[in-house]
Design a protein around this motif. Structure first.
Motif, PDB file in Angstrom:
ATOM      1  N   ASN A  71     113.796  88.708 103.651  1.00  0.00           N
ATOM      2  CA  ASN A  71     113.597  90.126 104.103  1.00  0.00           C
ATOM      3  C   ASN A  71     112.887  91.143 102.876  1.00  0.00           C
ATOM      4  OD1 ASN A  71     114.370  90.774 106.530  1.00  0.00           O
ATOM      5  ND2 ASN A  71     116.448  90.595 106.272  1.00  0.00           N
ATOM      6  N   LEU A  72     113.214  90.382 101.902  1.00  0.00           N
ATOM      7  CA  LEU A  72     112.743  91.082 100.610  1.00  0.00           C
ATOM      8  C   LEU A  72     111.079  91.369 100.620  1.00  0.00           C
ATOM      9  CD1 LEU A  72     114.823  89.762  97.545  1.00  0.00           C
ATOM     10  CD2 LEU A  72     114.657  92.146  98.263  1.00  0.00           C
ATOM     11  N   ILE A  73     110.467  90.133 101.057  1.00  0.00           N
ATOM     12  CA  ILE A  73     109.020  89.868 100.735  1.00  0.00           C
ATOM     13  C   ILE A  73     108.111  91.128 101.040  1.00  0.00           C
ATOM     14  CG2 ILE A  73     106.949  88.483 101.267  1.00  0.00           C
ATOM     15  CD1 ILE A  73     109.081  86.045 101.394  1.00  0.00           C
ATOM     16  N   PRO A  74     108.484  91.673 102.286  1.00  0.00           N
ATOM     17  CA  PRO A  74     107.249  92.735 102.787  1.00  0.00           C
ATOM     18  C   PRO A  74     107.712  94.080 101.754  1.00  0.00           C
ATOM     19  CG  PRO A  74     108.906  92.198 104.433  1.00  0.00           C
ATOM     20  CD  PRO A  74     109.124  91.274 103.552  1.00  0.00           C
ATOM     21  N   TYR A  75     108.850  94.159 101.299  1.00  0.00           N
ATOM     22  CA  TYR A  75     109.085  95.435 100.580  1.00  0.00           C
ATOM     23  C   TYR A  75     108.290  95.136  99.050  1.00  0.00           C
ATOM     24  CZ  TYR A  75     112.276  96.271 103.993  1.00  0.00           C
ATOM     25  OH  TYR A  75     112.904  96.373 105.402  1.00  0.00           O
ATOM     26  N   ILE A  76     108.561  94.032  98.456  1.00  0.00           N
ATOM     27  CA  ILE A  76     108.076  93.894  97.126  1.00  0.00           C
ATOM     28  C   ILE A  76     106.521  93.715  97.314  1.00  0.00           C
ATOM     29  CG2 ILE A  76     107.691  91.972  95.437  1.00  0.00           C
ATOM     30  CD1 ILE A  76     110.687  91.367  95.625  1.00  0.00           C
ATOM     31  N   PHE A  77     105.874  93.296  98.422  1.00  0.00           N
ATOM     32  CA  PHE A  77     104.603  93.160  98.719  1.00  0.00           C
ATOM     33  C   PHE A  77     104.016  94.842  98.873  1.00  0.00           C
ATOM     34  CE2 PHE A  77     101.133  90.667 100.137  1.00  0.00           C
ATOM     35  CZ  PHE A  77     101.373  89.456 100.063  1.00  0.00           C
TER      36      PHE A  77
END
Lengths: 355, 333
Positions: B300-306
């Motif tokens: 779930n973290l990935i899109p936000y960090i992206f």
């Protein structure tokens, strides 16, 4: 009296009181529309339930004061800290990690909470000053990252989990030395502790920093007119980062103060904690004044407790949030409200409202 | 990877992308006109609330027995969701345009109002303690309803259409309309002008207030429809929140650089990661981090960090409307 009428502080207190009255009126009308028979009793419950339980009101006001201060402090530099929720969450998790995994005493845990919040507040500040990215959007991203990190973190350290693994272990069982000292305040309410005193002291410190120091002056200058501040030789970029770090630290401390109690168990819910948004309410109601945050936090905590009693009349607790929302909506055009109040006094002192 | 897995992945990705796409397009209209619409989350909730109540009433009245009546009922719900979102967004428009209030604060007020209002109304309609409004089963179509035959365990098509909602074609149409309106009509040009330089727009006779009202109201409509679209795919009932999808849609809009085509791409990207996070069993090639709990949070973290990383790289050439967030004052130079 005439001096009082032109005092900007007095005017903004009046403006806040006016929006509270309008908010409560709106709430009452809504209750009437939904169920006219129970509305007076429901409203009475909302407004009087807190009196019986002031200790509980104060206990729940502790985190509200801190997140309110966080949002208010960022406002002074012209930043909208919608990320108080993530900072609060990280403060809570940092503190609980120190308490349950490393078995550290409460004061170290509080420092960890400050650190956790500060780190989470630093990112929006850095992004704004280095890359000119709007802090609102980075704060929202950091809220989600914080929520996911906190669940991931806590659920992978079994020492931190209660027998029911959807929440952290109660500190009574996990590490009693991490519970904040009660200092006799528990005679008011069993969970009340020195957290309320810490919160009030921090609010006073924040007021001194903002109103009485060079640093505070620079921050306010950046908030009022960034280009003017830069022209006057103020390092606006550094101030933006610093203020967001401090705002984050305040919210983080709030998380620490709230969860370092005997019964405060951090639940692993995969949603953004509403506390950060409550902080916005507190700050706006206080017109971003640190001392005002104490009172507005107590007011909102009082309302929320009243909301629980409304259930007996068949209304959802959330009715109080509607009142809060109306108050914030009015705060969005507080300048207009203040101008109206000044006109009401028959003096068109627009310069007063601008202060 | 097997054919059914591919079918499921595409089905779920589209399902989650549709609400994001609709709401992000809504945000785009509003921001292109110069108003930051942070209230999208609240607008989604109001749209979902009102349309779910309508669906509930229809179900109680005996609708949905035939395919035609169920889909016609859903179409009505879509319109109701859009109109209620539009009405709710008027509160933001009034504060931001007429009263020149701080747009972020006004939007935050609406975001606090909507979930509370939703629960209070749900209690008032259904009785004490009944926060969740059930969604009728007929709102979702299975592959058999669509006339597709095959074995769910082995074939691609039945999985691709395992659950289908009328909101998918509606979203595709609204996407095409958004592109056309924004770049091929006089209205779109004027809308964009108001977001870039309202004073210049006013000087050539464009009514900035009216354009901004239109922008916010269109975004309210799309936000409301997006709220219903979210509720249809998220579960069997609506409980007064949309899990922060309104905020996620803001990220999608920024990731999509305020451009309809790129918003579609970024909605699919965010939705794909949502599917990866919730259903990583469908992706046998992904590391499953044995021993780590709550792996879904990691994905779930990935899109936000992206998005954060992307914001750094695009901040210099960001296509954000230049006048967004600034109240338009005729007297100002």
């Amino acid at each position: 009296m005439s001096r009082l009428k032109s005092n900007p502080g007095f005017i903004s207190i009046l403006a806040s009181l006016a929006s509270i009255v309008i908010g409560l009126l709106f709430g009452f009308i809504l209750l009437l529309v939904l169920n006219a028979k129970n509305a007076p009793a429901g409203m009475a419950n909302m407004l009087t339930n807190g009196i019986k339980d002031m200790g509980n009101v104060l206990y729940n006001a502790i985190p509200l004061i801190m997140v309110g201060l966080s949002v208010a402090f960022a406002f002074k530099v012209g930043c909208f800290n919608i990320g108080a929720s993530g900072q609060y969450t990280m403060g809570a998790v940092f503190a609980l990690f120190c308490a349950l995994k490393w078995q550290l005493p409460w004061y170290v845990c509080l420092l960890a909470a400050i650190l956790g919040g500060a780190v989470w507040g630093m990112f929006p500040g850095l992004f704004k000053s280095l890359f000119n990215v709007n802090e609102v959007i980075t704060s929202i991203m950091m809220n989600w990252i914080g929520m996911n990190v906190s669940v991931l973190w806590v659920s992978n350290f079994s020492q931190m989990l209660a027998p029911n693994p959807d929440r952290t272990m109660a500190l009574d069982a996990g590490n009693p030395s991490a519970i904040l000292p009660k200092a006799g305040l528990d005679s008011l309410y069993s969970y009340l502790n020195i957290g309320i005193i810490i919160a009030v002291i921090v609010a006073v410190i924040m007021w001194v920093i903002i109103a009485k120091t060079t640093f505070g002056y620079e921050l306010r200058a950046c908030g009022l007119n960034k280009n003017g501040a830069i022209y006057a030789g103020i390092n606006a970029k550094r101030n933006v980062v610093l203020s967001m770090v401090i705002a984050g630290a305040l919210a983080g401390l709030g998380g620490g103060l709230y969860y370092l109690t005997g019964g405060g168990q951090f639940k692993l819910e995969k949603e953004i904690l509403p506390m950060g948004f409550n902080g916005i309410s507190v700050a706006l109601l206080a017109n971003s004044h640190p001392i005002g945050c104490i009172f507005s936090a107590i007011f909102i905590s009082y309302l929320k407790l009243g909301g629980i009693a409304m259930q007996s009349q068949g209304y959802a607790t959330e009715a109080t949030d509607i009142v809060t929302a109306v108050i914030i909506y009015l705060a969005a055009f507080s300048l207009l409200l203040r101008l109206t109040i000044i006109k009401f006094f028959g003096k068109e002192k627009k310069e007063v409202a601008k202060q | 990877m097997t054919a059914p897995a591919w079918g499921s992945i595409i089905n779920l990705t589209i399902a989650f992308a549709v609400p994001l796409l609709l709401v992000a397009l809504g945000g785009m209209y509003s921001e292109r006109s110069g108003i930051i619409n942070i209230a999208l989350d609240g607008i989604m909730i109001i749209g979902a609330l009102v349309s779910c109540l309508v669906l509930r009433a229809m179900s109680n009245a005996g609708w949905g027995k035939t395919l035609l009546s169920s889909q016609f009922g859903l179409l009505i719900a879509v319109v109701v969701a859009g109109v209620s979102g539009m009405v709710f967004s008027l509160l933001l428009a009034f504060a931001a345009i007429n009263l020149k209030a701080d747009q972020t604060i006004g939007g935050t007020a609406l975001n606090i109002f909507a979930p509370a209002f939703s629960v209070v109304i749900a209690w008032a309609v259904q009785g004490k303690g009944l926060t969740d409004i059930e969604i009728p089963k007929w709102a979702t179509l299975g592959y058999k309803d669509l006339g597709i035959s095959g074995d769910v365990k082995a074939d691609f098509l039945p999985n691709l259409f395992k659950s289908f909602h009328i909101t998918v074609p509606i979203a595709i149409i609204l996407l095409a309309v958004a592109w056309f309106v924004l770049y091929r009509t006089r209205f779109g040009l004027r809308l964009r002008a108001c977001g870039e330089h309202p004073q210049a727009a006013d000087s050539v006779g464009i009514n900035v207030y009216r354009m901004r009202y239109s922008g916010v109201m269109i975004s309210g409509f799309l936000g409301g429809v997006g709220g219903l679209a979210y509720v249809l795919v998220a579960g069997t009932s609506f409980g007064g929140d949309v899990a922060g999808y309104g905020f996620l849609a803001l990220a999608v809009m920024i990731f999509g650089n305020w451009n309809p085509g790129r918003i579609l791409f970024s909605a699919l990207f965010f939705a794909l990661f949502k599917v990866v996070a919730t259903q990583h069993a469908l992706f046998p090639f992904l590391p499953n981090f044995k021993g780590l709990k709550e792996v879904s949070c990691l994905y779930n973290l990935i899109p936000y960090i992206f998005t954060l990383v992307l914001l750094i790289f695009t901040s210099k050439k960001s296509r954000a409307p230049k006048a967004e967030g600034i109240p338009y004052d005729k007297g100002m130079r």
